[in-house]
Design a protein around this motif. Structure first.
Motif, PDB file in Angstrom:
ATOM      1  N   TRP A   2       0.838  -1.203   0.000  1.00 48.31           N
ATOM      2  CA  TRP A   2       0.000   0.000   0.000  1.00 48.31           C
ATOM      3  C   TRP A   2       0.870   1.250   0.000  1.00 48.31           C
ATOM      4  O   TRP A   2       0.612   2.213  -0.726  1.00 48.31           O
ATOM      5  N   LEU A   3       1.924   1.252   0.821  1.00 45.92           N
ATOM      6  CA  LEU A   3       2.835   2.394   0.865  1.00 45.92           C
ATOM      7  C   LEU A   3       3.514   2.608  -0.481  1.00 45.92           C
ATOM      8  O   LEU A   3       3.624   3.741  -0.965  1.00 45.92           O
ATOM      9  N   ASP A  18       2.528   1.815  -3.445  1.00 40.51           N
ATOM     10  CA  ASP A  18       1.605   2.329  -4.451  1.00 40.51           C
ATOM     11  C   ASP A  18       1.115   3.734  -4.129  1.00 40.51           C
ATOM     12  O   ASP A  18       0.710   4.476  -5.019  1.00 40.51           O
ATOM     13  N   THR A  19       1.141   4.118  -2.847  1.00 37.26           N
ATOM     14  CA  THR A  19       0.583   5.408  -2.420  1.00 37.26           C
ATOM     15  C   THR A  19       1.617   6.523  -2.378  1.00 37.26           C
ATOM     16  O   THR A  19       1.392   7.620  -2.910  1.00 37.26           O
ATOM     17  N   VAL A  20       2.763   6.262  -1.731  1.00 38.40           N
ATOM     18  CA  VAL A  20       3.767   7.327  -1.553  1.00 38.40           C
ATOM     19  C   VAL A  20       4.999   7.121  -2.417  1.00 38.40           C
ATOM     20  O   VAL A  20       5.938   7.923  -2.369  1.00 38.40           O
ATOM     21  N   ARG A  70       8.009   4.263  -4.391  1.00 42.99           N
ATOM     22  CA  ARG A  70       8.896   3.149  -4.042  1.00 42.99           C
ATOM     23  C   ARG A  70      10.011   3.600  -3.094  1.00 42.99           C
ATOM     24  O   ARG A  70      10.504   2.812  -2.290  1.00 42.99           O
ATOM     25  N   GLU A 118      13.012   8.517  -7.942  1.00 45.30           N
ATOM     26  CA  GLU A 118      11.765   7.774  -7.741  1.00 45.30           C
ATOM     27  C   GLU A 118      11.474   6.940  -8.988  1.00 45.30           C
ATOM     28  O   GLU A 118      12.030   7.186 -10.069  1.00 45.30           O
ATOM     29  N   TRP A 145       5.857   4.888 -11.349  1.00 48.93           N
ATOM     30  CA  TRP A 145       4.960   5.361 -10.297  1.00 48.93           C
ATOM     31  C   TRP A 145       4.592   6.824 -10.548  1.00 48.93           C
ATOM     32  O   TRP A 145       3.438   7.223 -10.356  1.00 48.93           O
ATOM     33  N   LYS A 155       0.827   8.640 -11.163  1.00 45.64           N
ATOM     34  CA  LYS A 155       0.303   9.751 -10.373  1.00 45.64           C
ATOM     35  C   LYS A 155       0.133  11.023 -11.217  1.00 45.64           C
ATOM     36  O   LYS A 155      -0.069  12.108 -10.668  1.00 45.64           O
ATOM     37  N   THR A 172      -8.340  -3.414 -10.290  1.00 46.17           N
ATOM     38  CA  THR A 172      -6.999  -3.065  -9.838  1.00 46.17           C
ATOM     39  C   THR A 172      -6.818  -3.305  -8.341  1.00 46.17           C
ATOM     40  O   THR A 172      -5.756  -3.040  -7.804  1.00 46.17           O
ATOM     41  N   LYS A 189       1.327  -5.604  -5.494  1.00 45.76           N
ATOM     42  CA  LYS A 189       0.478  -6.499  -4.703  1.00 45.76           C
ATOM     43  C   LYS A 189       0.989  -7.936  -4.780  1.00 45.76           C
ATOM     44  O   LYS A 189       1.003  -8.665  -3.771  1.00 45.76           O
TER      45      LYS A 189
END
Length: 510
Positions: A88-89, A91-93, A95, A212, A216, A220, A263, A413
């Motif tokens: 989750w991290l 994908d959210t914030v 790699r 980064e 990713w 975003k 997804t 995932k």
């Protein structure tokens, strides 16, 4: 002189070491790989420390095989749930941040262990270290695959787990040196534990500056930032480079495909192709730990004692020598992944492990009858060969094959599941193995002979060959009847008219 990649012109030198942009790219790939060096040191340390008498003097309860098993397993117990938070991290914030958080926590865990005044504090330090290493693992593997130049992506991902043995070698020989020079001091165990903080600390210094994941960033909506990173890492800053254009467009196509399908976590089993992928991911993760290698990785000292090697220094020397042997075979196999193919390595590796473990079991039985030094020495030799077999595929392909068969839409995932299953089986190894070895000795090897036989059959009938394919073509192996895959392939072929495929290095250079 510009090179080409599968027919696509690319502003890089044919030899990466002569190209400033690719040298930086290799540096960042090596930085992500350093996480596996850290894991190799931490994961092998308890095995090495079992040859240090002062550890057991400080914590006498470790003489109990159950307590020893629990203490060892605490490094891996967080892996039951933490990888899902890590996914989750990632994908959210991004790699990068999870790796920074993970390595910071590993340093803290090492300090807690090194300053331990009782077994409870020592165990807590291992738990903290295990928790944060899980957080860094998912981001590290993803960033390596998504940042490395496609020319050497397969080798880079294969080397990720192979360099685990660099940490294992350092752990073995640092412990040996401390045992030899500080035999009567508690620093004979505290120093090796404290030194494990050095490697994540060094890694943190580089991670502050690592780019980064451009994939990713595109996900975003930050395409221009991603283009600049692709350009700097893959084309010496040329934002109009044909390969850079192709990579940016390819990521957009993958994201368009993602938006038209599930997804969430249910995507992992939503299609027949994904169900097969997850079966392979779970089998690979579990097989890498339950194929018998855990006996040697974490409880080699009791195995050595069972064949007459009782000197602490001899145990440390043999363990250190095995780490060097492992590194040689694992790196050699990683460099041959494209030449020999995945299935060849998988079958050769697992078959060699099966044959040598049968021989080790027979030799161990004979040693118990007469305790012959010659038989004990032969057993050690075949244990080296057993681990060499592991190194042919289970080291380089364990993560690389997993990353390769997972499409972009479910990569983080899928890696979380792979990590979680890995840690579940590591807990089984570190908890059950010392008890079983203490109770039934070499008879326990028969369990792993059965597991290896099963793995040979599964690999032969289920694992597909992926050599020489782009990531899109790998997807077709699993999703032959998927309209989405057909549409995606048509898009990639259209891009190919601009220059060619991008995901697998074929060595076609000017």
């Amino acid at each position: 002189m510009p090179s080409t990649y599968n027919g696509v012109e690319n502003n890089t030198h044919p030899s990466w070491w002569k190209d400033p942009g690719l040298r930086w790219n290799v540096l960042w790939v090596m930085t992500t790989a350093m996480g596996q060096v850290v894991g190799g040191y931490d994961g092998s340390l308890m095995n090495a420390l079992q040859a240090v008498p002062k550890l057991f003097e400080a914590f006498p309860r470790l003489e109990d095989s159950n307590i020893l098993g629990v203490t060892s397993a605490l490094l891996f117990l967080p892996g039951l749930v933490v990888p899902f938070l890590a996914a989750w991290l990632a994908d959210t914030v991004g790699r990068k941040i999870p790796i920074l958080v993970g390595m910071s926590g590993v340093v803290a865990g090492g300090i807690i262990q090194a300053t331990a005044q009782n077994l409870g504090q020592f165990m807590a330090g291992r738990f903290v270290m295990g928790t944060f290493s899980c957080i860094g693992a998912v981001g590290g593997l993803s960033l390596c695959a998504e940042l490395s130049h496609p020319r050497f992506r397969s080798q880079a991902t294969s080397m990720q787990i192979s360099v685990y043995y660099v940490g294992s070698i350092l752990s073995s020989w640092v412990t040996y040196g401390c045992l030899q020079h500080l035999p009567d001091s508690h620093w004979s165990w505290r120093a090796p534990v404290l030194i494990q903080c050095a490697f994540p600390a060094i890694m943190l210094g580089f991670l502050i500056f690592i780019p980064e994941s451009p994939r990713w960033l595109i996900a975003k909506g930050r395409t221009e930032e991603a283009r600049k990173i692709f350009a700097k890492q893959h084309a010496n800053g040329d934002e109009n480079d044909p390969l850079v254009n192709l990579e940016v467009e390819e990521v957009h196509i993958a994201l368009d495909a993602e938006r038209s399908n599930k997804t969430g976590w249910s995507a992992l089993w939503a299609t027949k192709g994904n169900r097969k992928r997850m079966f392979i991911v779970i089998t690979t993760a579990a097989g890498a730990q339950l194929n018998g290698v855990g006996i040697i990785s974490y409880y080699f000292v009791p195995v050595l004692k069972s064949v007459g090697i009782t000197s602490y220094l001899s145990q440390s020397l043999i363990s250190g020598g095995m780490s060097i042997s492992n590194l040689f075979f694992a790196v050699a196999a990683a460099l041959l992944v494209e030449r020999l193919g995945r299935r060849t390595l998988w079958l050769a590796s697992t078959g060699m492990m099966l044959i040598t473990l049968v021989i080790v079991t027979v030799l161990s039985a004979e040693f118990q009858k007469g305790e012959s030094p010659a038989i004990g020495g032969a057993t050690i030799a075949f244990l080296y060969l057993f681990y060499a077999g592991y190194d042919l595929a289970w080291s380089p392909l364990n993560s690389a094959y997993t990353v390769e068969i997972l499409p972009y839409t479910i990569r983080a995932k899928g890696l979380a599941v792979w990590n979680s299953v890995t840690y579940v089986t590591l807990c089984i190894n570190t908890w059950v193995n010392p008890v079983a070895l203490s109770a039934i000795g070499y008879y326990y090897y028969i369990v792993y002979i059965g597991i290896l036989t099963y793995l040979c059959l599964i690999i032969y009938f289920v694992y597909p060959e992926t050599r020489g394919r782009t990531l899109e073509e790998v997807a077709e192996v699993f999703d032959k009847d998927s309209p989405l895959t057909s549409h995606h392939h048509e898009d990639i072929e259209g891009l190919g008219n601009k220059g060619g495929d991008v995901e697998m290095y074929e060595g076609k250079e000017n």
